[in-house]
Design a protein around this motif. Structure first.
Motif, PDB file in Angstrom:
ATOM      1  N   PRO A 239       0.801  -1.150  -0.014  1.00  0.00           N
ATOM      2  CA  PRO A 239       0.069   0.062   0.133  1.00  0.00           C
ATOM      3  C   PRO A 239       0.832   1.164  -0.132  1.00  0.00           C
ATOM      4  CG  PRO A 239       0.062  -0.909   2.193  1.00  0.00           C
ATOM      5  CD  PRO A 239       0.824  -1.845   1.298  1.00  0.00           C
ATOM      6  N   VAL A 240       0.166   2.297  -0.607  1.00  0.00           N
ATOM      7  CA  VAL A 240       0.814   3.700  -0.520  1.00  0.00           C
ATOM      8  C   VAL A 240      -0.378   4.831  -0.427  1.00  0.00           C
ATOM      9  CG1 VAL A 240       2.211   5.367  -2.262  1.00  0.00           C
ATOM     10  CG2 VAL A 240       2.590   2.917  -2.332  1.00  0.00           C
ATOM     11  N   VAL A 241       0.134   5.595   0.296  1.00  0.00           N
ATOM     12  CA  VAL A 241      -0.920   6.719   0.503  1.00  0.00           C
ATOM     13  C   VAL A 241      -0.206   8.221   0.113  1.00  0.00           C
ATOM     14  CG1 VAL A 241      -2.137   5.767   2.213  1.00  0.00           C
ATOM     15  CG2 VAL A 241      -0.216   7.297   2.920  1.00  0.00           C
ATOM     16  N   TRP A 242      -0.992   9.132  -0.180  1.00  0.00           N
ATOM     17  CA  TRP A 242      -0.432  10.292  -0.732  1.00  0.00           C
ATOM     18  C   TRP A 242      -1.456  11.385  -0.326  1.00  0.00           C
ATOM     19  CZ3 TRP A 242      -1.852   6.852  -4.647  1.00  0.00           C
ATOM     20  CH2 TRP A 242      -2.974   7.402  -5.169  1.00  0.00           C
ATOM     21  N   THR A 243      -1.148  12.487   0.061  1.00  0.00           N
ATOM     22  CA  THR A 243      -2.066  13.643   0.149  1.00  0.00           C
ATOM     23  C   THR A 243      -1.053  14.865  -0.402  1.00  0.00           C
ATOM     24  OG1 THR A 243      -3.194  15.150   1.718  1.00  0.00           O
ATOM     25  CG2 THR A 243      -1.161  14.021   2.592  1.00  0.00           C
ATOM     26  N   TYR A 244      -1.996  15.908  -0.939  1.00  0.00           N
ATOM     27  CA  TYR A 244      -1.369  17.034  -1.197  1.00  0.00           C
ATOM     28  C   TYR A 244      -2.420  18.333  -1.367  1.00  0.00           C
ATOM     29  CZ  TYR A 244      -2.390  16.048  -6.264  1.00  0.00           C
ATOM     30  OH  TYR A 244      -3.026  15.585  -7.242  1.00  0.00           O
ATOM     31  N   ALA A 245      -2.034  19.467  -1.033  1.00  0.00           N
ATOM     32  CA  ALA A 245      -2.981  20.631  -1.035  1.00  0.00           C
ATOM     33  C   ALA A 245      -2.431  21.889  -1.916  1.00  0.00           C
ATOM     34  CB  ALA A 245      -3.220  21.006   0.462  1.00  0.00           C
ATOM     35  N   GLU A 246      -3.243  22.209  -2.691  1.00  0.00           N
ATOM     36  CA  GLU A 246      -3.138  23.402  -3.569  1.00  0.00           C
ATOM     37  C   GLU A 246      -4.151  24.715  -2.941  1.00  0.00           C
ATOM     38  OE1 GLU A 246      -1.666  21.385  -7.461  1.00  0.00           O
ATOM     39  OE2 GLU A 246      -3.464  22.803  -7.507  1.00  0.00           O
ATOM     40  N   GLN A 247      -3.081  25.596  -2.071  1.00  0.00           N
ATOM     41  CA  GLN A 247      -4.020  26.407  -1.319  1.00  0.00           C
ATOM     42  C   GLN A 247      -3.843  27.749  -1.996  1.00  0.00           C
ATOM     43  OE1 GLN A 247      -5.571  26.392   1.876  1.00  0.00           O
ATOM     44  NE2 GLN A 247      -6.478  28.438   1.006  1.00  0.00           N
ATOM     45  N   LYS A 248      -5.151  28.437  -2.520  1.00  0.00           N
ATOM     46  CA  LYS A 248      -5.170  29.514  -3.345  1.00  0.00           C
ATOM     47  C   LYS A 248      -4.992  30.828  -2.200  1.00  0.00           C
ATOM     48  CE  LYS A 248      -7.693  31.970  -6.900  1.00  0.00           C
ATOM     49  NZ  LYS A 248      -6.448  31.616  -7.767  1.00  0.00           N
ATOM     50  N   VAL A 249      -3.846  31.659  -2.296  1.00  0.00           N
ATOM     51  CA  VAL A 249      -3.568  32.752  -1.002  1.00  0.00           C
ATOM     52  C   VAL A 249      -4.309  34.005  -1.635  1.00  0.00           C
ATOM     53  CG1 VAL A 249      -1.724  33.950   0.024  1.00  0.00           C
ATOM     54  CG2 VAL A 249      -1.553  31.354  -0.527  1.00  0.00           C
ATOM     55  N   SER A 250      -4.204  34.177  -2.930  1.00  0.00           N
ATOM     56  CA  SER A 250      -4.629  35.568  -3.473  1.00  0.00           C
ATOM     57  C   SER A 250      -5.361  34.910  -5.085  1.00  0.00           C
ATOM     58  CB  SER A 250      -3.505  36.215  -3.571  1.00  0.00           C
ATOM     59  OG  SER A 250      -2.835  36.219  -4.469  1.00  0.00           O
ATOM     60  N   ASP A 251      -5.631  36.111  -5.717  1.00  0.00           N
ATOM     61  CA  ASP A 251      -6.175  35.888  -7.015  1.00  0.00           C
ATOM     62  C   ASP A 251      -4.869  35.256  -7.859  1.00  0.00           C
ATOM     63  OD1 ASP A 251      -8.915  36.524  -6.388  1.00  0.00           O
ATOM     64  OD2 ASP A 251      -8.364  38.406  -7.165  1.00  0.00           O
ATOM     65  N   ARG A 252      -3.718  35.737  -7.372  1.00  0.00           N
ATOM     66  CA  ARG A 252      -2.668  35.316  -8.351  1.00  0.00           C
ATOM     67  C   ARG A 252      -1.582  34.255  -7.693  1.00  0.00           C
ATOM     68  NH1 ARG A 252      -0.139  41.022 -10.767  1.00  0.00           N
ATOM     69  NH2 ARG A 252      -1.874  41.813 -11.951  1.00  0.00           N
ATOM     70  N   LEU A 253      -1.629  34.092  -6.372  1.00  0.00           N
ATOM     71  CA  LEU A 253      -0.609  32.988  -5.762  1.00  0.00           C
ATOM     72  C   LEU A 253      -1.418  31.925  -5.081  1.00  0.00           C
ATOM     73  CD1 LEU A 253       2.100  32.662  -4.650  1.00  0.00           C
ATOM     74  CD2 LEU A 253       1.458  33.967  -2.608  1.00  0.00           C
ATOM     75  N   SER A 254      -0.938  30.753  -5.492  1.00  0.00           N
ATOM     76  CA  SER A 254      -1.262  29.242  -5.143  1.00  0.00           C
ATOM     77  C   SER A 254      -0.138  28.751  -4.477  1.00  0.00           C
ATOM     78  CB  SER A 254      -1.989  28.758  -6.057  1.00  0.00           C
ATOM     79  OG  SER A 254      -3.153  29.133  -6.602  1.00  0.00           O
ATOM     80  N   LEU A 255      -0.325  28.071  -3.336  1.00  0.00           N
ATOM     81  CA  LEU A 255       0.812  27.156  -2.601  1.00  0.00           C
ATOM     82  C   LEU A 255       0.640  25.718  -2.752  1.00  0.00           C
ATOM     83  CD1 LEU A 255       1.651  29.551   0.599  1.00  0.00           C
ATOM     84  CD2 LEU A 255       2.886  29.527  -1.866  1.00  0.00           C
ATOM     85  N   VAL A 256       1.439  24.971  -2.647  1.00  0.00           N
ATOM     86  CA  VAL A 256       1.243  23.558  -2.867  1.00  0.00           C
ATOM     87  C   VAL A 256       2.257  22.800  -1.904  1.00  0.00           C
ATOM     88  CG1 VAL A 256       2.722  23.264  -4.788  1.00  0.00           C
ATOM     89  CG2 VAL A 256       1.091  21.492  -4.119  1.00  0.00           C
ATOM     90  N   ALA A 257       1.776  21.923  -1.305  1.00  0.00           N
ATOM     91  CA  ALA A 257       2.555  21.011  -0.261  1.00  0.00           C
ATOM     92  C   ALA A 257       1.990  19.684  -0.380  1.00  0.00           C
ATOM     93  CB  ALA A 257       2.371  21.352   1.273  1.00  0.00           C
ATOM     94  N   ALA A 258       2.974  18.597  -0.505  1.00  0.00           N
ATOM     95  CA  ALA A 258       2.721  17.077  -1.049  1.00  0.00           C
ATOM     96  C   ALA A 258       3.479  16.284  -0.030  1.00  0.00           C
ATOM     97  CB  ALA A 258       2.887  17.056  -2.441  1.00  0.00           C
ATOM     98  N   TYR A 259       2.859  15.300   0.300  1.00  0.00           N
ATOM     99  CA  TYR A 259       3.693  13.990   1.051  1.00  0.00           C
ATOM    100  C   TYR A 259       2.876  12.743   0.490  1.00  0.00           C
ATOM    101  CZ  TYR A 259       5.083  11.014   4.725  1.00  0.00           C
ATOM    102  OH  TYR A 259       5.884   9.991   5.297  1.00  0.00           O
ATOM    103  N   SER A 260       3.931  11.813   0.623  1.00  0.00           N
ATOM    104  CA  SER A 260       3.584  10.498   0.179  1.00  0.00           C
ATOM    105  C   SER A 260       4.365   9.241   0.663  1.00  0.00           C
ATOM    106  CB  SER A 260       3.594  10.204  -1.472  1.00  0.00           C
ATOM    107  OG  SER A 260       3.106   9.009  -1.522  1.00  0.00           O
TER     108      SER A 260
END
Length: 342
Positions: A239-260
């Motif tokens: 088995p493998v699990v993963w998660t990641y999030a793409e967070q919209k900070v403003s109309d122009r800026l988005s951040l991403v964090a990922a782990y598996s």
């Protein structure tokens, strides 16, 4: 008065019927597309050129059934790698390949939210192709190495036979797939992409949920792979699990964090983590992504700085700079990517 009313109803029915027929004819119109990606890659000592061509067609059978077909071809001036990195700094790199099927099968639109596909397909057609991750050329952004470095499954430029289900709404998405345990890119013999042989090739199952809110997206997924990895590694479920999030900070800026994380110790890669972001300005997108992984006992840090310029609706130009530290050795790679989509 009754005659006029009857005439009006008759004409209205004819008009509605014609409009419906026109709508059906539009929805049943075949569509074709071509995507070309060309790269000039350099480690600042030597230069190589690489080109990938993807052709696709969607051929509706009726309002619910569509036959999907996509192919990939790849050519390079030098098949030897520029550097011996673990993840692959270019997600189009491959051995020279004249032709391989990426998708070939039937898609059934059950209703507005549910769909089902049966045929051969690549896993990265549906997974790890979100808005921020798809900006980067690092191969790990298109599929975490806890899966693709461990198992020879259906990822570019290979595909395999399987079934893919997808549910999609405004706030929530879910998809699940069952594939042959090995990916192939030939049309006959033991490497036939249309084979489904769980006894010899094993089986691969994936599922992922997505939650969307205010322009942000949050993903949680997992996979089960059942096959022999080598003669010394017995067949069992990994088995493998993963998660990641793409967070919209403003109309122009988005951040991403990922782990598996892979839960078995007999695989090449057990952990992957990455963080980055994308900033949009005008028709360009600036991105920075850095990740860490460990493959076969060797650690790698990879950082990518890129900027994608959209030159109209057809052309794009993307300069990329990579700094990669593998086993304590740091190397730099530059890429100039040209994209053409018609």
């Amino acid at each position: 008065m009754n005659f006029r009313l009857a005439t009006f109803i008759l004409l209205s029915g004819i008009t509605c019927n014609v409009a419906a027929q026109e709508a059906d004819s539009i929805s049943l119109k075949p569509s074709f597309h071509a995507d070309y990606t060309g790269e000039m890659q350099t480690n600042f000592k030597r230069v190589k050129l690489a080109s990938a061509l993807e052709l696709g067609a969607e051929l509706p059978i009726n309002r619910h059934l569509t036959f999907e077909l996509r192919s990939v071809s790849y050519i390079t001036t030098d098949e030897s790698p520029l550097i011996n990195d673990l993840q692959g700094f270019s997600n189009i790199d491959s051995d020279n390949l004249a032709f391989a099927l990426a998708v070939a099968g039937l898609s059934w639109r059950i209703n507005g939210s549910n769909s089902l596909f049966a045929g051969i397909r690549r896993i990265d057609e549906d997974y790890f192709c979100s808005d921020v991750l798809s900006l980067f050329t690092n191969s790990s952004c298109g599929g975490f190495p806890t899966i693709f470095a461990n198992y020879d499954i259906a990822t570019y430029p290979k595909a395999s036979l399987g079934v893919h289900y997808a549910y999609d709404s405004d706030a929530f998405g879910f998809q699940a797939s069952v594939y042959n345990g090995l990916g192939h890119n030939k049309l006959r013999g033991g490497g036939n992409a249309f084979r489904f042989c769980p006894k010899s090739d094993g089986i691969c199952v994936l599922a992922q949920a997505e939650w969307r809110r205010c322009g942000s997206s949050y993903f949680l997924g997992g996979s089960l792979h059942y096959n022999d990895l080598c003669a010394d590694a017995p067949r069992h479920v990994r088995p493998v699990v993963w998660t990641y999030a793409e967070q919209k900070v403003s109309d122009r800026l988005s951040l991403v964090a990922a782990y598996s994380h892979a839960f078995t110790c007999d695989v090449a890669c057990c952990d992957f983590a990455g963080i980055g972001g994308k900033y949009d300005f005008g028709s360009a997108s600036l991105g920075l992504f850095s990740d860490y992984t460990r493959v076969d006992g060797m650690s790698e840090w990879a950082t990518e700085l890129t900027c994608n310029f959209e030159l109209g609706s057809v052309l794009s130009l993307q300069p990329v700079f990579h700094v990669i530290t593998t086993g304590g050795n740091t190397r730099c790679v530059g890429v100039m990517r040209l994209g053409v989509s018609i």
